[in-house]
Design a protein around this motif. Structure first.
Motif, short mmCIF file in Angstrom:
data_model
loop_
_atom_site.label_atom_id
_atom_site.label_comp_id
_atom_site.label_asym_id
_atom_site.label_seq_id
_atom_site.Cartn_x
_atom_site.Cartn_y
_atom_site.Cartn_z
N THR A 397 0.84 -1.20 0.00
CA THR A 397 0.00 0.00 0.00
C THR A 397 0.88 1.24 0.00
OG1 THR A 397 -1.74 -1.16 1.20
CG2 THR A 397 -1.80 1.24 1.23
N VAL A 398 0.55 2.19 -0.86
CA VAL A 398 1.24 3.48 -0.92
C VAL A 398 0.29 4.53 -0.37
CG1 VAL A 398 2.37 5.18 -2.39
CG2 VAL A 398 2.58 2.74 -2.93
N ASN A 399 0.57 5.01 0.84
CA ASN A 399 -0.27 6.03 1.48
C ASN A 399 0.37 7.40 1.25
OD1 ASN A 399 -2.34 4.41 2.88
ND2 ASN A 399 -0.57 3.55 3.96
N LEU A 400 -0.35 8.26 0.52
CA LEU A 400 0.17 9.58 0.20
C LEU A 400 -0.24 10.58 1.28
CD1 LEU A 400 -0.50 9.69 -3.64
CD2 LEU A 400 1.66 9.24 -2.48
N ARG A 401 0.73 11.36 1.74
CA ARG A 401 0.49 12.42 2.71
C ARG A 401 0.95 13.74 2.12
NH1 ARG A 401 2.48 9.78 8.52
NH2 ARG A 401 0.87 8.14 8.62
N GLY A 402 0.27 14.80 2.51
CA GLY A 402 0.54 16.09 1.90
C GLY A 402 -0.37 16.28 0.71
N ASP A 403 -0.24 17.40 0.08
CA ASP A 403 -1.13 17.74 -1.03
C ASP A 403 -0.56 17.23 -2.35
OD1 ASP A 403 -2.92 19.07 0.63
OD2 ASP A 403 -1.81 20.96 0.49
N VAL A 404 -1.26 16.26 -2.90
CA VAL A 404 -0.89 15.80 -4.24
C VAL A 404 -1.30 16.87 -5.24
CG1 VAL A 404 -1.31 14.06 -6.01
CG2 VAL A 404 -1.20 13.39 -3.60
N PRO A 405 -0.38 17.35 -6.07
CA PRO A 405 -0.76 18.39 -7.03
C PRO A 405 -1.85 17.89 -7.97
CG PRO A 405 1.42 17.51 -7.53
CD PRO A 405 1.03 16.97 -6.20
N THR A 406 -2.76 18.77 -8.32
CA THR A 406 -3.85 18.42 -9.22
C THR A 406 -4.00 19.50 -10.29
OG1 THR A 406 -5.52 19.56 -7.89
CG2 THR A 406 -5.12 17.23 -7.38
N ARG A 407 -4.76 19.17 -11.30
CA ARG A 407 -5.11 20.13 -12.35
C ARG A 407 -6.57 19.91 -12.70
NH1 ARG A 407 -2.12 22.75 -16.71
NH2 ARG A 407 -3.52 23.18 -18.49
N GLU A 408 -7.31 21.00 -12.83
CA GLU A 408 -8.72 20.87 -13.17
C GLU A 408 -8.84 20.56 -14.66
OE1 GLU A 408 -12.83 23.44 -13.24
OE2 GLU A 408 -11.50 23.68 -11.51
N VAL A 409 -9.51 19.45 -14.95
CA VAL A 409 -9.70 19.01 -16.33
C VAL A 409 -11.15 18.59 -16.48
CG1 VAL A 409 -8.97 17.40 -18.12
CG2 VAL A 409 -7.33 18.15 -16.38
N GLU A 410 -11.85 19.22 -17.38
CA GLU A 410 -13.27 18.91 -17.63
C GLU A 410 -14.07 18.94 -16.33
OE1 GLU A 410 -13.23 15.20 -19.84
OE2 GLU A 410 -13.12 16.28 -21.74
N GLY A 411 -13.77 19.92 -15.47
CA GLY A 411 -14.49 20.08 -14.21
C GLY A 411 -14.12 19.12 -13.12
N THR A 412 -13.04 18.36 -13.31
CA THR A 412 -12.60 17.35 -12.34
C THR A 412 -11.16 17.61 -11.97
OG1 THR A 412 -14.10 15.71 -13.29
CG2 THR A 412 -12.27 14.87 -11.96
N ALA A 413 -10.84 17.39 -10.70
CA ALA A 413 -9.45 17.54 -10.25
C ALA A 413 -8.67 16.30 -10.62
CB ALA A 413 -9.41 17.79 -8.75
N LEU A 414 -7.70 16.44 -11.51
CA LEU A 414 -6.87 15.32 -11.95
C LEU A 414 -5.62 15.25 -11.09
CD1 LEU A 414 -5.84 13.15 -13.99
CD2 LEU A 414 -4.87 15.07 -15.31
N PRO A 415 -5.42 14.19 -10.28
CA PRO A 415 -4.16 14.04 -9.54
C PRO A 415 -3.01 13.84 -10.53
CG PRO A 415 -5.87 12.57 -8.69
CD PRO A 415 -6.36 13.10 -9.99
N LEU A 416 -1.91 14.52 -10.29
CA LEU A 416 -0.78 14.48 -11.21
C LEU A 416 0.32 13.51 -10.79
CD1 LEU A 416 -0.55 18.29 -12.04
CD2 LEU A 416 -1.68 16.47 -13.34
#
Length: 509
Positions: A397-416
């Motif tokens: 399991t990979v547990n991510l902590r902190g803010d994963v950068p995202t980009r809004e695409v077609e009204g949805t936040a895309l995790p980068l």
């Protein structure tokens, strides 16, 4: 207080479900130049071959440790009558491949040639039977022909055609896309047929068959429920009835509409992000089908097989539109890495996956030049090669902590950021994808539970998003040693370049 660094916490001493090597399976349909001109060149060809099978293609796929190969389709499977593809090649009847280019098929590549190919590859056979235009008897006799060792009628026929010993066929598909090209059926109608046909796909001798029912298109969860109802009971722990042991799923990543899917090499940054958003939708789709299956099969005895996935672009200009030939760029490689991360995370339910397709069709591993005979390894091939240590490893399991950068695409936040990890014995592999086209991403790997005695890393990226490999530049996109991994108080710090794929190999103490 400063913002917490983006961190991936990985407990190296807490292995999860096994990532089946069969998640890295492949698909070869009688479509375009996948079989003819891809795998099969014929024994008289000037291209080096073994019994008509192209040598360099086999060698390249063996380097991937290819676990299984699905054949003969696809839509072609439900037009294919297997007895047309046995016996002397010059006596085999011809047929029309109506789905793919409306070309005449001479059946030169049939059952014996496919099983020979699997033996050369060291891969297990996934044979797809004909429900759409075939019969129960036809399918039953094919399994007997392939796998029975005594003097039964079909075993005798196989011996008359030159093969004494039976083959092992561990996977058998009960039709293909019955909701579409495989018969335009309703879910309940096909579910009854799957029970009927599955009954006659028998285990002969020591050959144990995993029967795979033809499953849903994308997010059609009702189709999966109809199949689960056919073999199991809602909320009950009793064993599912053994008509089939797995259900398939098909989902393709496109950038536009089905009428205009987007171009394989001429795309901009916005197209890149739309593609990545649609690729990441595989996670939602797999989760949805898994939830339906869990309701009927909490102990996960029925597997999910994603036996068609990958990018689907408009065909290359000047090629037959029915041959589905497309180039393969860095973008395709990152689509592959995102999908494979999803399959790793659902390793308790996803037991097989087959990228579409292996040679010269859709998101191919290999392209062969029809004029020069040159072989090109695509960027997607390199992702599969970089991930071979995940085969039959235990998911972490990979547990991510902190803010994963995202980009809004077609009204949805895309995790980068996409990530997955696994461990085998005293090793581990961490796979990381930075989907940001322009910005690097710094990630701390917080490695717990075991000492890390050594590390190495590889990088796959390119100068542009559109970069692809050609006979003239076969290594424009190829993995290189990566120096962007540094010691950190909690483990390692990784500086992921923009639009890149990185694997970090760990030696554990």
């Amino acid at each position: 207080m400063p913002d917490e660094a983006l961190t991936a916490v990985i407990d190296l001493d807490l292995p999860g479900p096994t990532i089946s090597r069969h998640i890295y399976g492949h698909f070869a349909e009688h479509l375009g130049r996948c079989i003819y001109g891809g795998f099969w060149v014929g024994e008289d060809s000037s291209v080096p071959n073994v019994r008509g099978i192209r040598t360099d293609v086999v060698e390249a796929l063996r380097a991937l440790r290819i676990p299984n190969l699905r054949w003969p389709g696809g839509c072609f499977a439900d037009d294919y009558h297997w007895k047309d593809g046995i016996g002397p090649r010059d006596e085999r009847p011809r047929m029309v491949n109506s789905h793919w280019g409306d070309v005449v098929e001479d059946n030169a590549f049939g059952t014996h040639e496919f099983m020979d190919l699997c033996e050369l590859l060291g891969a297990e056979a996934y044979v797809n039977g004909n429900v759409g235009s075939g019969t129960v008897r036809e399918m039953s006799e094919w399994v007997e022909y392939l796998t029975r060792g005594d003097d039964s009628p079909m075993a005798a026929l196989r011996r008359a055609n030159g093969r004494d010993e039976p083959w092992k066929v561990p996977f058998f598909g009960i039709g293909n896309e019955p909701w579409g090209c495989g018969g335009n059926m309703a879910a309940e109608h096909y579910a009854h047929l799957a029970r009927q046909y599955g009954t006659y796909v028998r285990n002969h001798g020591g050959n144990e068959v995993t029967r795979i029912a033809a499953g849903a298109n994308s997010d059609d969860y009702g189709w999966t429920e109809a199949l689960m109802k056919a073999v199991s009971w809602l909320g009950c722990a009793r064993d599912p009835r053994g008509f089939f042991q797995a259900i398939s799923l098909h989902y393709y990543t496109i950038n536009g509409s089905w009428d205009d899917k987007g171009d394989a090499t001429r795309f901009d940054t916005d197209d890149w992000y739309v593609t990545m958003l649609r690729a990441r939708r595989m996670e939602e789709i797999v989760r949805g089908h898994a939830a339906v299956m869990d309701a009927y099969d909490a102990e996960k005895r029925i597997g999910l097989v994603v036996d068609e996935w990958g990018t689907w672009w408009n065909v290359e200009e000047g090629t037959n539109p029915g041959f589905l030939y497309q180039q393969n760029t860095l973008r395709d490689a990152l689509v592959a890495s995102v999908h494979l991360d999803t399959f790793h995370r659902f390793a308790d339910r996803v037991v097989m996956a087959n990228i579409a397709q292996t040679v010269n069709v859709l998101q191919a591993m290999i392209l062969t030049d029809p004029d020069t005979g040159a072989l090109v390894l695509t960027p997607s091939y390199h992702v599969f090669e970089m991930n071979t240590a995940h085969h039959d490893a235990s998911a972490l399991t990979v547990n991510l902590r902190g803010d994963v950068p995202t980009r809004e695409v077609e009204g949805t936040a895309l995790p980068l950021l996409s990530a997955s990890a696994s461990t085998t014995g005293d090793t581990a592999l961490v796979s990381l994808s930075n989907l940001d086209t322009d910005e690097p991403l710094t990630l701390v790997l917080d490695l717990r539970g075991r000492d890390v005695a050594g590390t190495s890393a590889r990088l796959l990226t390119a100068s542009t998003l559109q970069t692809h490999n050609t006979p003239e530049q076969p290594e424009a996109v190829a993995p290189v040693k990566f120096e962007g991994v540094r010691p950190h108080a909690r483990g390692l710090e990784v500086e992921l370049p923009p639009h890149s794929y990185v694997t970090v190999s760990l030696t554990l103490g």
